[in-house]
Design a protein around this motif. Structure first.
Motif, PDB file in Angstrom:
ATOM      1  N   ASP A 240      61.963  43.817  20.579  1.00 49.74           N
ATOM      2  CA  ASP A 240      60.759  44.621  20.449  1.00 49.74           C
ATOM      3  C   ASP A 240      60.410  44.863  18.986  1.00 49.74           C
ATOM      4  O   ASP A 240      61.290  44.892  18.120  1.00 49.74           O
ATOM      5  CB  ASP A 240      60.969  45.960  21.170  1.00 49.74           C
ATOM      6  N   ALA A 242      59.718  47.473  17.441  1.00 48.60           N
ATOM      7  CA  ALA A 242      60.373  48.643  16.864  1.00 48.60           C
ATOM      8  C   ALA A 242      61.771  48.326  16.344  1.00 48.60           C
ATOM      9  O   ALA A 242      62.326  49.086  15.541  1.00 48.60           O
ATOM     10  CB  ALA A 242      60.445  49.766  17.894  1.00 48.60           C
ATOM     11  N   ARG A 243      62.335  47.201  16.772  1.00 52.42           N
ATOM     12  CA  ARG A 243      63.664  46.803  16.340  1.00 52.42           C
ATOM     13  C   ARG A 243      63.624  45.756  15.221  1.00 52.42           C
ATOM     14  O   ARG A 243      64.659  45.246  14.824  1.00 52.42           O
ATOM     15  CB  ARG A 243      64.460  46.258  17.536  1.00 52.42           C
ATOM     16  N   HIS A 245      62.671  45.061  11.369  1.00 53.73           N
ATOM     17  CA  HIS A 245      62.502  45.833  10.137  1.00 53.73           C
ATOM     18  C   HIS A 245      62.227  44.898   8.960  1.00 53.73           C
ATOM     19  O   HIS A 245      62.464  43.697   9.022  1.00 53.73           O
ATOM     20  CB  HIS A 245      63.763  46.657   9.874  1.00 53.73           C
TER      21      HIS A 245
END
Length: 278
Positions: A240, A242-243, A245
């Motif tokens: 996802d 959100a994972r 970076h």
């Protein structure tokens, strides 16, 4: 050349900002913090450079000292240095280190491990380094993703190997996109666009095309967003957004901080390093 206890300073590295187990340690070097002279210097007058690549044309003794400093910053003595070939081979990092001790090199573009004290490392100077770990620090990995490796699946293969070692689905991994050539400077031909579109999953072909912007200059020339392309490939294995970076730098335009082959041709190499502690 003196071999003191020099280690890299925090300003000399890019460190992933992710919420994972403290067992996971990682950083990406910059061009600062070493002993190399121009054109491999630290980007400012009088500043020694941290070139980590022996094939760059730099003085071997300078590269050896730079590697010693990088390793000193991990607290470990050995790393899985690869002979990178812009391919999709992923190796066990401990096996790579054993081969190095025997005088053998490993031709690959990714490494993984679930052992504490084993450093996975890839070198770049515009290509994208991708680091992987699970939340609990069971396994880690590093991938060298130039456009050929990226289109060939090096990111997916490395991520899947880390997930297998960690005993988790790939969707539970975290990925860090280290400094690479930025979306406003990575000019490519139509053959690169076509290769990515052909390799894309059916539901991501439009998004893949959108990662290429016509330069407005020569016909059939595009600016490619390697960060966006990597995020799409990571999404294909279930990671996802959100994972995922990082992905905020441009090695070409940030001249004082990063080496860039596209910008300088004769240049050094940076390293993305990740390992587990006990």
């Amino acid at each position: 050349m003196t071999h003191d206890a020099a280690r890299l300073q925090s300003k000399d590295c890019v460190v992933p900002q992710w919420n994972v187990s403290p067992r996971v340690r990682a950083f990406v070097t910059t061009r600062a913090g070493g002993v190399s002279d121009a054109p491999y210097d630290g980007g400012r007058p009088g500043a020694g450079g941290l070139n980590l690549g022996f094939s760059s044309g730099d003085a071997p003794e300078a590269v050896k000292e730079n590697r010693r400093r990088a390793l000193a910053s991990t607290g470990l003595r050995h790393a899985a240095w690869l002979e990178q070939i812009h391919g999709t081979q992923v190796e066990d990092a401990h096996a790579v280190i054993e081969r190095l001790a025997a005088g053998e090199r490993t031709r690959a573009d990714g490494s993984v491990t679930d052992r504490a004290g084993v450093v996975c490392v890839v070198m770049t100077a515009d290509c994208l380094p991708v680091l992987f770990c699970d939340d609990d620090g069971r396994a880690v990995g590093a991938a060298h993703a130039g456009w050929r490796g990226l289109v060939g699946g090096i990111v997916e293969k490395t991520g899947e190997r880390v997930a297998t070692l960690a005993g988790v689905p790939a969707s539970k991994l975290n990925a860090f996109l280290g400094p690479a050539i930025g979306p406003e400077t990575f000019e490519v031909g139509e053959e690169v666009l076509d290769a990515f579109v052909a390799a894309a999953s059916a539901n991501r072909r439009d998004a893949t095309k959108a990662a290429f912007t016509p330069t407005g200059g020569a016909p059939a020339k595009y600016f490619a967003d390697i960060y966006a392309l990597a995020r799409l490939r990571l999404a294909d294995i279930g990671i996802d957004a959100a994972r995922i970076h990082g992905g905020a730098h441009c090695t070409v335009t940030e001249k004082e901080r990063f080496y860039s082959y596209r910008r300088d041709r004769v240049t050094g190499r940076m390293a993305a390093m990740i390992w587990l502690t006990d």
